[in-house]
Design a protein around this motif. Structure first.
Motif, mmCIF file in Angstrom:
data_model
loop_
_atom_site.group_PDB
_atom_site.id
_atom_site.type_symbol
_atom_site.label_atom_id
_atom_site.label_comp_id
_atom_site.label_asym_id
_atom_site.label_seq_id
_atom_site.Cartn_x
_atom_site.Cartn_y
_atom_site.Cartn_z
ATOM 1 N N GLU A 222 -87.843 56.421 -13.726
ATOM 2 C CA GLU A 222 -88.454 55.147 -14.118
ATOM 3 C C GLU A 222 -88.217 54.074 -13.057
ATOM 4 O OE1 GLU A 222 -84.254 55.040 -15.699
ATOM 5 O OE2 GLU A 222 -85.836 56.543 -15.455
ATOM 6 N N LEU A 223 -87.091 54.143 -12.334
ATOM 7 C CA LEU A 223 -86.831 53.194 -11.253
ATOM 8 C C LEU A 223 -87.581 53.581 -9.984
ATOM 9 C CD1 LEU A 223 -83.024 52.580 -11.863
ATOM 10 C CD2 LEU A 223 -84.948 51.080 -12.452
ATOM 11 N N ARG A 224 -87.742 54.872 -9.763
ATOM 12 C CA ARG A 224 -88.568 55.311 -8.634
ATOM 13 C C ARG A 224 -90.013 54.828 -8.814
ATOM 14 N NH1 ARG A 224 -88.335 61.338 -8.236
ATOM 15 N NH2 ARG A 224 -89.691 61.153 -10.052
ATOM 16 N N ASN A 225 -90.489 54.790 -10.044
ATOM 17 C CA ASN A 225 -91.833 54.293 -10.299
ATOM 18 C C ASN A 225 -91.984 52.832 -9.888
ATOM 19 O OD1 ASN A 225 -92.623 56.740 -11.353
ATOM 20 N ND2 ASN A 225 -92.312 56.138 -13.497
ATOM 21 N N ARG A 226 -90.882 52.095 -9.893
ATOM 22 C CA ARG A 226 -90.933 50.689 -9.480
ATOM 23 C C ARG A 226 -90.810 50.530 -7.963
ATOM 24 N NH1 ARG A 226 -90.488 45.437 -10.559
ATOM 25 N NH2 ARG A 226 -89.016 44.144 -9.397
ATOM 26 N N GLY A 228 -90.652 53.108 -5.466
ATOM 27 C CA GLY A 228 -91.212 54.092 -4.556
ATOM 28 C C GLY A 228 -90.121 54.843 -3.821
ATOM 29 N N TRP A 229 -90.526 55.844 -3.081
ATOM 30 C CA TRP A 229 -89.569 56.746 -2.440
ATOM 31 C C TRP A 229 -88.580 56.045 -1.510
ATOM 32 C CZ3 TRP A 229 -88.633 57.973 2.641
ATOM 33 C CH2 TRP A 229 -87.823 59.089 2.859
ATOM 34 N N PRO A 230 -88.998 55.073 -0.656
ATOM 35 C CA PRO A 230 -88.010 54.464 0.248
ATOM 36 C C PRO A 230 -86.984 53.588 -0.454
ATOM 37 C CG PRO A 230 -90.249 54.136 1.065
ATOM 38 C CD PRO A 230 -90.355 54.599 -0.364
ATOM 39 N N GLY A 231 -87.237 53.218 -1.716
ATOM 40 C CA GLY A 231 -86.279 52.407 -2.448
ATOM 41 C C GLY A 231 -86.571 50.923 -2.360
ATOM 42 N N LYS A 232 -85.613 50.135 -2.794
ATOM 43 C CA LYS A 232 -85.771 48.683 -2.849
ATOM 44 C C LYS A 232 -86.241 48.121 -1.504
ATOM 45 C CE LYS A 232 -82.102 47.872 -6.279
ATOM 46 N NZ LYS A 232 -80.803 47.191 -6.514
ATOM 47 N N ALA A 233 -87.230 47.212 -1.577
ATOM 48 C CA ALA A 233 -87.788 46.653 -0.344
ATOM 49 C C ALA A 233 -87.499 45.165 -0.173
ATOM 50 C CB ALA A 233 -89.301 46.886 -0.303
ATOM 51 N N ILE A 234 -87.453 44.412 -1.261
ATOM 52 C CA ILE A 234 -87.342 42.952 -1.162
ATOM 53 C C ILE A 234 -85.903 42.488 -1.320
ATOM 54 C CG2 ILE A 234 -88.040 40.769 -2.225
ATOM 55 C CD1 ILE A 234 -90.694 42.132 -2.984
ATOM 56 N N ASP A 235 -85.252 42.918 -2.367
ATOM 57 C CA ASP A 235 -83.884 42.481 -2.653
ATOM 58 C C ASP A 235 -82.946 43.661 -2.461
ATOM 59 O OD1 ASP A 235 -81.643 41.138 -3.472
ATOM 60 O OD2 ASP A 235 -82.128 41.229 -5.627
ATOM 61 N N ARG A 236 -82.481 43.848 -1.220
ATOM 62 C CA ARG A 236 -81.640 44.999 -0.879
ATOM 63 C C ARG A 236 -80.544 44.570 0.103
ATOM 64 N NH1 ARG A 236 -84.288 50.879 0.573
ATOM 65 N NH2 ARG A 236 -82.427 52.017 1.171
ATOM 66 N N PRO A 237 -79.613 43.735 -0.348
ATOM 67 C CA PRO A 237 -78.549 43.304 0.562
ATOM 68 C C PRO A 237 -77.667 44.450 1.041
ATOM 69 C CG PRO A 237 -78.103 42.592 -1.690
ATOM 70 C CD PRO A 237 -79.509 43.110 -1.666
ATOM 71 N N ASP A 238 -77.529 45.480 0.207
ATOM 72 C CA ASP A 238 -76.791 46.677 0.604
ATOM 73 C C ASP A 238 -77.813 47.714 1.076
ATOM 74 O OD1 ASP A 238 -75.378 49.017 0.888
ATOM 75 O OD2 ASP A 238 -74.482 48.981 -1.116
ATOM 76 N N PRO A 239 -77.834 48.061 2.371
ATOM 77 C CA PRO A 239 -78.860 48.987 2.862
ATOM 78 C C PRO A 239 -78.794 50.370 2.245
ATOM 79 C CG PRO A 239 -77.154 48.659 4.527
ATOM 80 C CD PRO A 239 -76.904 47.647 3.440
ATOM 81 N N TRP A 240 -77.659 50.706 1.621
ATOM 82 C CA TRP A 240 -77.505 52.026 1.007
ATOM 83 C C TRP A 240 -77.919 52.034 -0.459
ATOM 84 C CZ3 TRP A 240 -76.833 55.418 4.679
ATOM 85 C CH2 TRP A 240 -76.227 55.002 5.868
ATOM 86 N N ASP A 241 -78.258 50.872 -1.013
ATOM 87 C CA ASP A 241 -78.646 50.793 -2.420
ATOM 88 C C ASP A 241 -80.140 51.045 -2.555
ATOM 89 O OD1 ASP A 241 -78.894 50.308 -5.113
ATOM 90 O OD2 ASP A 241 -78.642 48.121 -4.946
#
Length: 306
Positions: A222-226, A228-241
Protein backbone atom coordinates in the motif's frame (compact mmCIF):
# COMPACT_ATOMS: atom_id res chain seq x y z
CA UNK A 1 26.81 -25.54 4.39
CA UNK A 2 27.41 -23.66 7.64
CA UNK A 3 25.37 -20.96 9.38
CA UNK A 4 27.11 -17.76 10.42
CA UNK A 5 26.51 -14.07 10.94
CA UNK A 6 28.11 -10.75 10.02
CA UNK A 7 29.68 -9.18 13.10
CA UNK A 8 28.87 -5.57 12.08
CA UNK A 9 25.60 -5.73 14.06
CA UNK A 10 27.69 -5.75 17.28
CA UNK A 11 30.06 -2.83 16.60
CA UNK A 12 30.96 -2.16 20.24
CA UNK A 13 31.82 -5.74 21.12
CA UNK A 14 35.40 -7.04 20.76
CA UNK A 15 35.96 -9.97 18.42
CA UNK A 16 36.79 -12.36 21.27
CA UNK A 17 33.41 -11.70 22.92
CA UNK A 18 31.57 -12.16 19.62
CA UNK A 19 33.36 -15.45 18.97
CA UNK A 20 32.43 -16.71 22.43
CA UNK A 21 28.79 -15.62 22.12
CA UNK A 22 28.41 -16.90 18.55
CA UNK A 23 29.70 -20.36 19.44
CA UNK A 24 27.46 -20.55 22.51
CA UNK A 25 24.44 -19.46 20.43
CA UNK A 26 24.99 -22.35 18.02
CA UNK A 27 26.48 -20.47 15.10
CA UNK A 28 29.21 -22.13 13.05
CA UNK A 29 30.92 -19.21 11.31
CA UNK A 30 31.55 -15.47 11.42
CA UNK A 31 31.73 -12.97 8.59
CA UNK A 32 33.99 -10.42 10.27
CA UNK A 33 33.61 -6.66 9.86
CA UNK A 34 36.82 -5.03 8.63
CA UNK A 35 35.94 -1.42 7.86
CA UNK A 36 38.55 1.26 8.69
CA UNK A 37 38.30 2.40 12.28
CA UNK A 38 37.50 5.98 11.24
CA UNK A 39 33.99 6.95 10.16
CA UNK A 40 30.54 6.34 11.60
CA UNK A 41 28.42 4.89 8.81
CA UNK A 42 25.61 2.64 10.07
CA UNK A 43 26.00 -1.14 10.01
CA UNK A 44 29.79 -0.99 9.93
CA UNK A 45 32.41 -2.03 12.46
CA UNK A 46 36.09 -2.85 12.86
CA UNK A 47 36.56 -6.27 14.42
CA UNK A 48 39.82 -6.92 12.58
CA UNK A 49 42.10 -3.95 11.79
CA UNK A 50 43.42 -5.20 8.47
CA UNK A 51 45.76 -2.25 7.91
CA UNK A 52 47.98 -3.27 10.83
CA UNK A 53 47.48 -7.03 10.83
CA UNK A 54 50.75 -8.95 10.85
CA UNK A 55 51.47 -12.67 10.73
CA UNK A 56 51.66 -13.03 14.51
CA UNK A 57 48.31 -11.29 15.10
CA UNK A 58 46.75 -13.35 12.31
CA UNK A 59 47.93 -16.56 13.93
CA UNK A 60 46.38 -15.46 17.23
CA UNK A 61 43.03 -14.83 15.53
CA UNK A 62 43.18 -18.15 13.68
CA UNK A 63 43.84 -19.93 16.99
CA UNK A 64 40.84 -18.23 18.61
CA UNK A 65 38.58 -19.41 15.79
CA UNK A 66 40.02 -22.92 15.87
CA UNK A 67 39.55 -23.18 19.63
CA UNK A 68 35.93 -22.03 19.39
CA UNK A 69 35.11 -24.36 16.50
CA UNK A 70 33.95 -21.42 14.39
CA UNK A 71 34.94 -20.74 10.77
CA UNK A 72 36.11 -17.31 9.61
CA UNK A 73 34.08 -17.17 6.41
CA UNK A 74 34.78 -13.69 5.03
CA UNK A 75 36.19 -10.24 5.74
CA UNK A 76 33.53 -7.57 5.19
CA UNK A 77 34.28 -4.11 3.82
CA UNK A 78 31.32 -2.92 1.80
CA UNK A 79 32.04 0.50 0.32
CA UNK A 80 31.87 2.40 -2.97
CA UNK A 81 34.80 1.31 -5.12
CA UNK A 82 33.65 3.75 -7.83
CA UNK A 83 33.32 6.74 -5.49
CA UNK A 84 33.16 9.98 -7.50
CA UNK A 85 35.85 11.65 -5.38
CA UNK A 86 39.23 10.36 -6.65
CA UNK A 87 40.93 10.49 -3.24
CA UNK A 88 38.05 8.70 -1.53
CA UNK A 89 37.93 6.07 -4.28
CA UNK A 90 41.67 5.45 -4.01
CA UNK A 91 41.43 5.01 -0.22
CA UNK A 92 38.58 2.52 -0.61
CA UNK A 93 40.41 0.53 -3.28
CA UNK A 94 43.52 0.43 -1.10
CA UNK A 95 41.50 -0.84 1.87
CA UNK A 96 40.09 -3.65 -0.27
CA UNK A 97 43.69 -4.62 -1.08
CA UNK A 98 44.52 -4.56 2.65
CA UNK A 99 41.53 -6.84 3.29
CA UNK A 100 42.79 -9.25 0.64
CA UNK A 101 46.25 -9.34 2.24
CA UNK A 102 44.69 -9.91 5.67
CA UNK A 103 42.43 -12.67 4.36
CA UNK A 104 45.47 -14.47 2.97
CA UNK A 105 47.21 -14.28 6.36
CA UNK A 106 44.07 -15.48 8.13
CA UNK A 107 43.32 -18.35 5.76
CA UNK A 108 39.98 -16.67 5.03
CA UNK A 109 38.56 -17.64 1.62
CA UNK A 110 36.66 -14.48 0.67
CA UNK A 111 36.60 -10.70 0.97
CA UNK A 112 33.26 -8.93 0.52
CA UNK A 113 32.78 -5.47 -0.97
CA UNK A 114 30.58 -3.48 -3.38
CA UNK A 115 31.09 -2.45 -6.97
CA UNK A 116 29.56 0.92 -6.14
CA UNK A 117 28.74 3.71 -8.57
CA UNK A 118 29.48 7.29 -9.57
CA UNK A 119 25.87 8.58 -9.52
CA UNK A 120 26.69 11.37 -11.97
CA UNK A 121 27.50 8.88 -14.74
CA UNK A 122 25.50 6.29 -16.68
CA UNK A 123 25.54 2.60 -15.84
CA UNK A 124 27.48 1.88 -19.04
CA UNK A 125 30.14 4.47 -18.20
CA UNK A 126 30.45 3.14 -14.66
CA UNK A 127 30.87 -0.45 -15.83
CA UNK A 128 33.58 0.51 -18.31
CA UNK A 129 35.49 2.29 -15.55
CA UNK A 130 34.88 -0.54 -13.08
CA UNK A 131 36.68 -2.99 -15.35
CA UNK A 132 39.84 -0.92 -14.91
CA UNK A 133 39.32 -0.25 -11.18
CA UNK A 134 38.74 -3.89 -10.31
CA UNK A 135 41.52 -5.42 -12.41
CA UNK A 136 44.28 -4.91 -9.79
CA UNK A 137 41.90 -5.97 -7.00
CA UNK A 138 40.91 -9.18 -8.79
CA UNK A 139 44.53 -9.89 -9.73
CA UNK A 140 45.70 -9.43 -6.13
CA UNK A 141 42.94 -11.69 -4.82
CA UNK A 142 43.77 -14.38 -7.37
CA UNK A 143 47.47 -14.29 -6.52
CA UNK A 144 46.68 -14.78 -2.84
CA UNK A 145 44.04 -17.49 -3.24
CA UNK A 146 41.18 -15.24 -2.10
CA UNK A 147 37.83 -14.67 -3.85
CA UNK A 148 36.46 -11.14 -4.07
CA UNK A 149 32.69 -11.36 -3.53
CA UNK A 150 30.16 -8.62 -4.27
CA UNK A 151 26.90 -8.37 -2.37
CA UNK A 152 23.88 -7.63 -4.55
CA UNK A 153 22.73 -4.84 -2.21
CA UNK A 154 21.12 -1.98 -4.16
CA UNK A 155 22.62 0.80 -1.97
CA UNK A 156 19.84 3.16 -3.03
CA UNK A 157 20.95 5.73 -0.44
CA UNK A 158 24.11 6.42 -2.46
CA UNK A 159 22.06 7.81 -5.36
CA UNK A 160 20.36 11.21 -4.92
CA UNK A 161 17.06 9.90 -6.34
CA UNK A 162 17.02 6.47 -4.71
CA UNK A 163 18.17 4.55 -7.76
CA UNK A 164 20.76 1.76 -7.49
CA UNK A 165 24.08 2.95 -6.08
CA UNK A 166 25.77 -0.46 -6.28
CA UNK A 167 25.86 -1.98 -9.75
CA UNK A 168 25.29 -5.57 -8.68
CA UNK A 169 21.52 -5.68 -8.24
CA UNK A 170 20.45 -8.05 -11.04
CA UNK A 171 21.54 -11.26 -12.78
CA UNK A 172 22.48 -9.18 -15.83
CA UNK A 173 25.05 -7.36 -13.72
CA UNK A 174 26.15 -10.56 -11.99
CA UNK A 175 27.15 -11.96 -15.36
CA UNK A 176 29.16 -8.81 -16.04
CA UNK A 177 30.86 -9.21 -12.63
CA UNK A 178 31.73 -12.83 -13.31
CA UNK A 179 33.27 -11.84 -16.64
CA UNK A 180 35.88 -9.70 -14.85
CA UNK A 181 36.68 -12.27 -12.15
CA UNK A 182 34.35 -11.23 -9.34
CA UNK A 183 32.05 -13.54 -7.39
CA UNK A 184 28.64 -13.03 -5.78
CA UNK A 185 27.81 -12.79 -2.08
CA UNK A 186 24.15 -13.64 -2.65
CA UNK A 187 21.51 -11.93 -0.49
CA UNK A 188 17.86 -12.68 -1.40
CA UNK A 189 16.33 -9.74 0.49
CA UNK A 190 17.39 -7.13 -2.07
CA UNK A 191 15.91 -9.12 -4.94
CA UNK A 192 12.47 -9.17 -3.33
CA UNK A 193 11.97 -5.41 -3.40
CA UNK A 194 13.56 -5.19 -6.85
CA UNK A 195 10.76 -7.48 -8.12
CA UNK A 196 13.15 -10.38 -8.88
CA UNK A 197 12.33 -13.93 -7.78
CA UNK A 198 15.21 -14.75 -5.42
CA UNK A 199 15.15 -18.49 -6.11
CA UNK A 200 14.81 -18.25 -9.90
CA UNK A 201 17.65 -15.71 -9.94
CA UNK A 202 19.86 -17.84 -7.70
CA UNK A 203 19.62 -21.20 -9.42
CA UNK A 204 21.78 -20.64 -12.56
CA UNK A 205 24.68 -19.02 -10.69
CA UNK A 206 25.39 -21.13 -7.62
CA UNK A 207 28.82 -22.14 -8.93
CA UNK A 208 29.80 -18.44 -8.74
CA UNK A 209 28.53 -18.00 -5.17
CA UNK A 210 31.19 -18.99 -2.61
CA UNK A 211 29.41 -17.11 0.20
CA UNK A 212 25.79 -16.09 0.87
CA UNK A 213 23.98 -13.78 3.25
CA UNK A 214 20.67 -14.23 5.04
CA UNK A 215 18.62 -11.09 5.46
CA UNK A 216 14.83 -10.90 5.29
CA UNK A 217 12.55 -8.10 4.10
CA UNK A 218 9.04 -6.89 4.88
CA UNK A 219 7.22 -5.14 2.03
CA UNK A 220 4.22 -2.81 2.39
CA UNK A 221 2.43 -2.77 -1.01
CA UNK A 222 0.00 0.00 0.00
CA UNK A 223 2.97 2.35 0.58
CA UNK A 224 4.63 1.28 -2.65
CA UNK A 225 1.42 2.34 -4.39
CA UNK A 226 2.04 5.84 -3.04
CA UNK A 227 5.78 6.23 -3.54
CA UNK A 228 6.58 3.92 -6.44
CA UNK A 229 9.60 1.68 -6.72
CA UNK A 230 12.34 4.30 -6.02
CA UNK A 231 10.62 5.29 -2.77
CA UNK A 232 9.99 8.65 -1.17
CA UNK A 233 10.80 11.56 -3.49
CA UNK A 234 9.78 14.80 -1.75
CA UNK A 235 10.19 14.32 1.99
CA UNK A 236 13.21 12.02 2.41
CA UNK A 237 15.74 13.52 4.83
CA UNK A 238 17.16 10.04 5.40
CA UNK A 239 18.38 8.75 2.00
CA UNK A 240 17.93 5.16 3.19
CA UNK A 241 14.26 5.63 4.12
CA UNK A 242 12.59 4.25 0.99
CA UNK A 243 9.26 4.28 2.79
CA UNK A 244 7.66 1.04 1.62
CA UNK A 245 9.85 -1.79 2.89
CA UNK A 246 12.21 -2.61 5.75
CA UNK A 247 14.79 -5.28 6.49
CA UNK A 248 13.99 -8.03 9.00
CA UNK A 249 15.92 -10.94 10.48
CA UNK A 250 15.23 -14.28 8.75
CA UNK A 251 11.85 -15.64 9.70
CA UNK A 252 10.14 -12.26 10.17
CA UNK A 253 9.87 -11.23 6.55
CA UNK A 254 8.76 -12.57 3.20
CA UNK A 255 11.76 -14.57 1.95
CA UNK A 256 10.99 -18.29 1.52
CA UNK A 257 14.05 -19.61 3.35
CA UNK A 258 13.14 -23.26 2.81
CA UNK A 259 13.16 -22.67 -0.95
CA UNK A 260 16.37 -20.61 -0.86
CA UNK A 261 18.33 -23.12 1.22
CA UNK A 262 16.96 -26.03 -0.82
CA UNK A 263 18.11 -24.33 -4.04
CA UNK A 264 21.57 -23.74 -2.56
CA UNK A 265 21.87 -27.41 -1.59
CA UNK A 266 20.57 -28.60 -4.96
CA UNK A 267 23.15 -26.45 -6.71
CA UNK A 268 26.01 -27.85 -4.63
CA UNK A 269 26.65 -24.82 -2.40
CA UNK A 270 29.10 -25.71 0.40
CA UNK A 271 29.85 -22.26 1.76
CA UNK A 272 28.56 -20.21 4.66
CA UNK A 273 25.09 -18.69 4.88
CA UNK A 274 25.75 -15.58 6.97
CA UNK A 275 22.99 -13.66 8.77
CA UNK A 276 23.20 -9.93 8.08
CA UNK A 277 21.23 -8.33 10.90
CA UNK A 278 19.81 -4.90 9.96
CA UNK A 279 16.36 -5.36 11.48
CA UNK A 280 15.14 -2.05 13.02
CA UNK A 281 12.74 -3.88 15.35
CA UNK A 282 15.47 -6.10 16.82
CA UNK A 283 18.15 -3.40 16.85
CA UNK A 284 19.28 -0.47 18.95
CA UNK A 285 20.68 -2.36 21.93
CA UNK A 286 23.07 -5.25 22.27
CA UNK A 287 20.43 -7.43 23.93
CA UNK A 288 17.90 -6.81 21.15
CA UNK A 289 20.49 -7.48 18.44
CA UNK A 290 21.40 -10.78 20.06
CA UNK A 291 17.71 -11.69 20.32
CA UNK A 292 17.41 -10.97 16.60
CA UNK A 293 20.35 -13.26 15.90
CA UNK A 294 18.70 -15.95 18.03
CA UNK A 295 15.47 -15.60 16.00
CA UNK A 296 17.48 -15.94 12.80
CA UNK A 297 19.24 -19.03 14.16
CA UNK A 298 15.93 -20.66 15.13
CA UNK A 299 14.65 -20.00 11.62
CA UNK A 300 17.65 -21.20 9.62
CA UNK A 301 19.42 -23.85 11.73
CA UNK A 302 16.73 -26.52 11.12
CA UNK A 303 17.30 -26.10 7.36
CA UNK A 304 21.07 -26.66 7.55
CA UNK A 305 22.08 -30.30 7.27
CA UNK A 306 24.59 -31.53 9.83
Amino acid sequence: MKLGFLTACLPDQPLDAIIEWGAAAGYQALEVAAWPAVGNRPFTATHIAVETLDRSAAEDIRERFDTSGLTLSSLAFYDNNLHPDPAERSAINEHVLACIDAAALLGCPTVGTFVGRDPSRSVAANLAEAEEVFKPLVDSAGEKGVKLVIENCVMEGWHPDGYPGNLAYSPELWEWMFSIGLYLNYDPSHLVWMGIDPVAALTPYIDRIPHAQAKDIQVFPELRNRYGWPGKAIDRPDPWDVGWWRYRVPGLGQVDWTAVVDALYEGGFEGVLSVEHEDPIWGGTEDKVKTGLEIAHRTLAPLIVG
